[in-house]
Scaffold this motif. Structure first.
Motif, PDB file in Angstrom:
ATOM      1  N   LEU A 201     -31.715  24.609  -2.793  1.00  0.00           N
ATOM      2  CA  LEU A 201     -33.403  24.174  -3.361  1.00  0.00           C
ATOM      3  C   LEU A 201     -33.738  25.145  -3.473  1.00  0.00           C
ATOM      4  O   LEU A 201     -34.760  25.034  -4.094  1.00  0.00           O
ATOM      5  N   ALA A 202     -34.390  26.359  -2.338  1.00  0.00           N
ATOM      6  CA  ALA A 202     -35.310  27.412  -2.463  1.00  0.00           C
ATOM      7  C   ALA A 202     -35.242  28.157  -3.811  1.00  0.00           C
ATOM      8  O   ALA A 202     -35.704  28.682  -4.524  1.00  0.00           O
ATOM      9  N   GLY A 203     -33.487  28.841  -4.351  1.00  0.00           N
ATOM     10  CA  GLY A 203     -33.248  29.193  -5.475  1.00  0.00           C
ATOM     11  C   GLY A 203     -33.909  28.564  -7.018  1.00  0.00           C
ATOM     12  O   GLY A 203     -34.743  28.946  -8.064  1.00  0.00           O
ATOM     13  N   ILE A 204     -33.514  27.034  -6.644  1.00  0.00           N
ATOM     14  CA  ILE A 204     -33.813  26.416  -8.290  1.00  0.00           C
ATOM     15  C   ILE A 204     -35.241  26.113  -8.149  1.00  0.00           C
ATOM     16  O   ILE A 204     -35.990  26.399  -8.817  1.00  0.00           O
ATOM     17  N   SER A 205     -36.050  26.053  -7.189  1.00  0.00           N
ATOM     18  CA  SER A 205     -37.003  25.807  -6.946  1.00  0.00           C
ATOM     19  C   SER A 205     -38.348  26.825  -7.240  1.00  0.00           C
ATOM     20  O   SER A 205     -38.863  26.587  -8.200  1.00  0.00           O
ATOM     21  N   LEU A 206     -37.695  28.058  -7.180  1.00  0.00           N
ATOM     22  CA  LEU A 206     -38.304  29.718  -7.480  1.00  0.00           C
ATOM     23  C   LEU A 206     -38.036  29.043  -8.857  1.00  0.00           C
ATOM     24  O   LEU A 206     -39.267  29.944  -9.682  1.00  0.00           O
ATOM     25  N   LEU A 207     -36.910  29.480  -9.555  1.00  0.00           N
ATOM     26  CA  LEU A 207     -36.699  29.340 -10.374  1.00  0.00           C
ATOM     27  C   LEU A 207     -37.927  28.322 -11.099  1.00  0.00           C
ATOM     28  O   LEU A 207     -38.431  29.186 -12.630  1.00  0.00           O
ATOM     29  N   LEU A 208     -38.066  27.303 -11.409  1.00  0.00           N
ATOM     30  CA  LEU A 208     -38.899  26.266 -11.865  1.00  0.00           C
ATOM     31  C   LEU A 208     -40.017  26.799 -11.596  1.00  0.00           C
ATOM     32  O   LEU A 208     -40.895  26.974 -12.419  1.00  0.00           O
ATOM     33  N   LEU A 209     -40.223  27.242 -10.735  1.00  0.00           N
ATOM     34  CA  LEU A 209     -41.451  27.914 -10.474  1.00  0.00           C
ATOM     35  C   LEU A 209     -42.398  28.922 -11.273  1.00  0.00           C
ATOM     36  O   LEU A 209     -43.260  28.709 -12.333  1.00  0.00           O
ATOM     37  N   LEU A 210     -41.224  29.302 -12.088  1.00  0.00           N
ATOM     38  CA  LEU A 210     -41.327  30.759 -12.278  1.00  0.00           C
ATOM     39  C   LEU A 210     -41.473  30.420 -14.070  1.00  0.00           C
ATOM     40  O   LEU A 210     -42.409  30.833 -14.557  1.00  0.00           O
ATOM     41  N   VAL A 211     -41.025  29.439 -14.180  1.00  0.00           N
ATOM     42  CA  VAL A 211     -40.265  28.870 -15.945  1.00  0.00           C
ATOM     43  C   VAL A 211     -41.747  28.289 -16.307  1.00  0.00           C
ATOM     44  O   VAL A 211     -43.031  27.714 -17.150  1.00  0.00           O
ATOM     45  N   PHE A 212     -42.201  26.856 -14.785  1.00  0.00           N
ATOM     46  CA  PHE A 212     -43.075  25.689 -15.622  1.00  0.00           C
ATOM     47  C   PHE A 212     -44.278  25.616 -14.692  1.00  0.00           C
ATOM     48  O   PHE A 212     -44.680  24.788 -15.099  1.00  0.00           O
ATOM     49  N   ARG A 213     -43.994  26.439 -13.860  1.00  0.00           N
ATOM     50  CA  ARG A 213     -44.943  26.923 -12.923  1.00  0.00           C
ATOM     51  C   ARG A 213     -45.919  25.617 -12.385  1.00  0.00           C
ATOM     52  O   ARG A 213     -45.161  24.437 -11.734  1.00  0.00           O
ATOM     53  N   LEU A 214     -47.106  24.770 -12.622  1.00  0.00           N
ATOM     54  CA  LEU A 214     -47.779  23.472 -11.543  1.00  0.00           C
ATOM     55  C   LEU A 214     -47.234  22.406 -12.523  1.00  0.00           C
ATOM     56  O   LEU A 214     -47.183  20.973 -11.861  1.00  0.00           O
ATOM     57  N   ALA A 215     -45.521  22.814 -13.460  1.00  0.00           N
ATOM     58  CA  ALA A 215     -45.491  21.579 -14.164  1.00  0.00           C
ATOM     59  C   ALA A 215     -44.066  20.990 -13.195  1.00  0.00           C
ATOM     60  O   ALA A 215     -43.563  19.942 -13.114  1.00  0.00           O
ATOM     61  N   SER A 216     -43.953  21.901 -12.274  1.00  0.00           N
ATOM     62  CA  SER A 216     -42.252  21.647 -11.760  1.00  0.00           C
ATOM     63  C   SER A 216     -42.480  21.312 -10.573  1.00  0.00           C
ATOM     64  O   SER A 216     -41.260  20.720 -10.249  1.00  0.00           O
ATOM     65  N   PRO A 217     -43.141  20.738 -10.157  1.00  0.00           N
ATOM     66  CA  PRO A 217     -43.430  19.690  -8.631  1.00  0.00           C
ATOM     67  C   PRO A 217     -41.998  18.883  -8.641  1.00  0.00           C
ATOM     68  O   PRO A 217     -41.223  18.592  -8.597  1.00  0.00           O
ATOM     69  N   PRO A 218     -42.256  17.791  -9.956  1.00  0.00           N
ATOM     70  CA  PRO A 218     -41.192  17.062 -10.215  1.00  0.00           C
ATOM     71  C   PRO A 218     -40.324  17.269 -10.160  1.00  0.00           C
ATOM     72  O   PRO A 218     -39.056  16.146  -9.876  1.00  0.00           O
ATOM     73  N   LEU A 219     -39.620  18.241 -11.258  1.00  0.00           N
ATOM     74  CA  LEU A 219     -38.251  18.497 -11.543  1.00  0.00           C
ATOM     75  C   LEU A 219     -37.498  19.217  -9.710  1.00  0.00           C
ATOM     76  O   LEU A 219     -36.862  18.838  -9.806  1.00  0.00           O
ATOM     77  N   ILE A 220     -38.732  19.880  -8.755  1.00  0.00           N
ATOM     78  CA  ILE A 220     -38.073  20.459  -7.812  1.00  0.00           C
ATOM     79  C   ILE A 220     -37.771  18.898  -7.281  1.00  0.00           C
ATOM     80  O   ILE A 220     -36.791  19.036  -6.602  1.00  0.00           O
ATOM     81  N   MET A 221     -38.375  18.014  -7.369  1.00  0.00           N
ATOM     82  CA  MET A 221     -38.595  16.835  -6.321  1.00  0.00           C
ATOM     83  C   MET A 221     -37.338  16.036  -6.920  1.00  0.00           C
ATOM     84  O   MET A 221     -36.258  15.312  -6.439  1.00  0.00           O
ATOM     85  N   ALA A 222     -36.428  16.346  -8.642  1.00  0.00           N
ATOM     86  CA  ALA A 222     -35.736  15.569  -8.952  1.00  0.00           C
ATOM     87  C   ALA A 222     -34.396  16.453  -8.131  1.00  0.00           C
ATOM     88  O   ALA A 222     -33.185  16.528  -8.194  1.00  0.00           O
ATOM     89  N   ALA A 223     -34.757  17.953  -8.514  1.00  0.00           N
ATOM     90  CA  ALA A 223     -33.617  18.544  -7.579  1.00  0.00           C
ATOM     91  C   ALA A 223     -32.998  18.181  -6.470  1.00  0.00           C
ATOM     92  O   ALA A 223     -31.591  18.478  -5.929  1.00  0.00           O
ATOM     93  N   TYR A 224     -34.086  17.960  -5.643  1.00  0.00           N
ATOM     94  CA  TYR A 224     -33.627  18.533  -4.457  1.00  0.00           C
ATOM     95  C   TYR A 224     -32.664  15.755  -3.583  1.00  0.00           C
ATOM     96  O   TYR A 224     -32.450  16.760  -3.485  1.00  0.00           O
ATOM     97  N   ILE A 225     -33.124  15.686  -5.331  1.00  0.00           N
ATOM     98  CA  ILE A 225     -32.585  14.209  -4.605  1.00  0.00           C
ATOM     99  C   ILE A 225     -31.243  14.187  -5.333  1.00  0.00           C
ATOM    100  O   ILE A 225     -29.619  13.915  -4.099  1.00  0.00           O
ATOM    101  N   VAL A 226     -30.758  15.161  -6.301  1.00  0.00           N
ATOM    102  CA  VAL A 226     -29.229  15.212  -7.236  1.00  0.00           C
ATOM    103  C   VAL A 226     -28.524  16.280  -6.075  1.00  0.00           C
ATOM    104  O   VAL A 226     -27.393  16.549  -5.160  1.00  0.00           O
ATOM    105  N   ILE A 227     -29.215  17.038  -5.566  1.00  0.00           N
ATOM    106  CA  ILE A 227     -27.998  18.681  -4.817  1.00  0.00           C
ATOM    107  C   ILE A 227     -28.313  17.192  -3.922  1.00  0.00           C
ATOM    108  O   ILE A 227     -26.852  17.336  -3.050  1.00  0.00           O
TER     109      ILE A 227
END
Length: 244
Positions: A201-227
């Motif tokens: 999750l930490a690795g995916i979150s970092l990648l999403l933050l770098l790519v989508f910045r402040l648009a990434s939090p919903p994707l990070i939440m989705a990643a947490y659920i999927v993982i």
């Protein structure tokens, strides 16, 4: 004059009160239509929620009172406040007030039940049964943050959609109450073993933050659920073979 030991005992509870005040303020701001301020106050409450537990462990000042206060504060900050945000968003779509109350009310109701179950379950230390209330609250917060500061047209359309806003509370309530293993973010050690989900999750979150910045939090939440779901499925398949 109270002794240092007595004063030290109240430090975690004082931090818990800051969590409660943050949740109360978030609810007030949400009721006035200031969803972004409410979202940041919920995040502040989450920080205080982490700090009170950290302070209790550091000072070795555990108490039944502190445990109960923590749960009551969490109901407000991670149940009532995000429910108020959803209520405000639903009302803005023209959805009837009473229906909006019933739908948005699923979040605080499920949060209260989730926390009551958690307080009487000693097996939820390294993982949770169902989504934790802070994670549920941050699911709501992430959409508001992404829409406002991440310039996410997708999130903006979602928080303006009455259909999505009716589904979201029901989904979050289900996730909080379902008997599904969701991993905790707490590290007991830094080795890869037993921390696979957290590092992933930490690795995916970092990648999403770098790519989508402040648009990434919903994707990070989705990643947490999927993982959580994927790792639960993998473990359930391994268990019968291991027992055999």
């Amino acid at each position: 004059m109270p002794s240092k030991r007595v004063m030290r005992k109240h430090i975690p509870n004082s931090i818990t009160m800051l969590n409660l005040v943050s949740g109360f303020a978030a609810t007030v701001f949400a009721s006035q239509g200031y969803n972004e301020y409410a979202a940041w106050l919920i995040i502040a409450g989450g920080i205080f929620d982490f700090c009170d537990g950290f302070a209790a462990r550091l000072l070795k000042s555990y108490s039944v009172l502190g445990k109960e206060l923590d749960s009551l504060a969490d109901v407000v900050t991670f149940g009532v406040a995000p429910g108020a945000i959803v209520l405000n968003l639903l009302s803005a779509t023209g959805f009837p007030v009473l229906s909006s109350l019933l739908v948005a009310g699923l979040i605080p109701v499920a949060s209260a039940i989730r926390l009551a179950k958690f307080n009487n379950d000693t097996t939820q230390s390294s993982s949770f049964k169902g989504m934790a209330t802070p994670a549920s609250a941050f699911a709501v917060v992430s959409l508001v943050i992404a829409a406002k500061y991440g310039d996410s047209k997708v999130c903006q359309s979602l928080i303006e959609s009455p259909i999505f806003l009716k589904i979201l509370p029901a989904f979050l309530a289900f996730m909080m109450l379902v008997n599904l293993r969701m991993f905790s973010l707490k590290f007991t050690h830094l080795r890869w073993k037993d921390n696979e989900e957290r590092y992933l999750l930490a690795g995916i979150s970092l990648l999403l933050l770098l790519v989508f910045r402040l648009a990434s939090p919903p994707l990070i939440m989705a990643a947490y659920i999927v993982i959580s779901i994927v790792f639960t499925a993998v473990r359930s398949r391994r268990t019968p073979s291991a027992a055999a």
